[in-house]
Design an enzyme around this catalytic site. Structure first.
Site, short mmCIF file in Angstrom:
data_model
loop_
_atom_site.label_atom_id
_atom_site.label_comp_id
_atom_site.label_asym_id
_atom_site.label_seq_id
_atom_site.Cartn_x
_atom_site.Cartn_y
_atom_site.Cartn_z
N TYR A 180 -2.74 -0.69 10.73
CA TYR A 180 -2.60 -1.19 9.36
C TYR A 180 -1.27 -0.74 8.74
CZ TYR A 180 -3.44 -1.67 4.34
OH TYR A 180 -3.32 -1.99 3.02
N SER A 183 0.84 -1.20 0.00
CA SER A 183 0.00 0.00 0.00
C SER A 183 0.87 1.24 0.00
CB SER A 183 -0.89 0.00 1.25
OG SER A 183 -1.45 1.28 1.49
#
Length: 289
Positions: free
Chosen positions: A181, A167
């Site tokens: 996360y 990501s």
């Protein structure tokens, strides 16, 4: 697609390749493991690779979904095998590694795609340590244990490719509510980049893909992300295809590097902007509720 839409797509998302012949040349006859293969990017990638004549080993927790995926691929003339396993379970990973070695031998490509997303304010995490335990297990410890199990055979055969589906969150300033996360994804990204030179000495390439927005069930709990330009799972699978075909070190949206530079040069203003955003957006939402 209009010119404006193409421009936005090019700037907002990683580049991708939609050439099935080039993908077939890259993976035909090879054994490719895809984690998180029951939904989203993993499922679309597994289907695309099987259509390109790869032998796909589909890994995920959802046994029923995996069975349906393999049945669909097989009915279409492809070759795929289902391996239901929870990547947060050390015993399950050890069993998975043994089965793969016994049934298929060394892998040619590993697409490390499985992940757990989490957005939660600090004030709601005081009594939820399991949020961190589960996230770090799925996004960091599990993928490492899996690679530690399959890499010795890949290094012995002197060839292979590791594709990390990551990501942009690990390369831009930390965002409020996304700490668990971003920390877990960043940990695996850092580890994989640290061992990449060792792997390349045995002709194993490492590619990290830094996605921005992919429209899967992972973004459903965050309504604002639905309004941001992004890719659908099939388009995201084309980015994975580009990684496998070209084997670059990284694939990321064009704005990622400028954002990284800005995060250092403008660290103070960015931090203040994050505080203002949290106060005006999150606090106001809480007030309305």
């Amino acid at each position: 697609m209009s010119v404006a839409a193409k421009t936005i797509d090019k700037l907002a998302n990683p580049a991708r390749i939609t050439d099935p012949d080039r993908l077939r040349d890259a993976v035909a006859g090879k054994t490719v493991l895809v984690t998180g293969a029951s939904y989203g990017v993993g499922e679309a990638t597994a289907r695309k690779l099987a259509a390109a004549q790869a032998t796909v080993l589909a890994v995920a927790r959802s046994a029923d979904r995996l069975d349906d995926l393999v049945a669909s691929i097989t009915a279409g003339g492809g070759n795929a095998f289902a391996y239901a396993a929870d990547l947060s379970d050390e015993t399950a990973i050890s069993t998975l590694v043994t089965r793969i070695a016994d049934e298929h031998g060394p892998l040619d490509v590993v697409v490390s795609n499985a992940g757990k997303s989490l957005r939660r304010s600090l004030r709601h995490q005081y009594d939820r340590p399991h949020d961190f335990q589960r996230t770090i297990a799925v996004n960091y410890l599990g993928p490492i244990q899996l690679l530690l199990g399959v890499l010795p055979a890949m290094r012995q055969q002197h060839g292979g490719h590791i594709v990390n589906v990551s990501s942009v969150g690990v390369r831009v300033p930390p965002a409020p509510q996304w700490g668990a996360y971003q920390a877990s994804k960043g940990a695996f990204d850092r580890w994989l980049r640290s061992v990449a030179p060792e792997l390349r000495s045995d002709d194993i390439d490492v590619t990290s893909i830094y996605f921005a927005i992919v429209r899967t069930r992972m973004i459903e709990p965050t309504p604002i992300l639905r309004r941001v330009p992004g890719l659908d799972p099939h388009q995201a699978a084309d980015v994975v295809a580009k990684a496998i075909i070209e084997r670059p070190r990284t694939i990321a949206p064009a704005w990622t590097l400028p954002a990284e530079v800005a995060s250092v040069v403008l660290a103070g203003p960015i931090d203040r902007a994050a505080r203002i955003w949290y106060r005006n957006v999150v606090d106001s939402e809480r007030g309305r509720r």
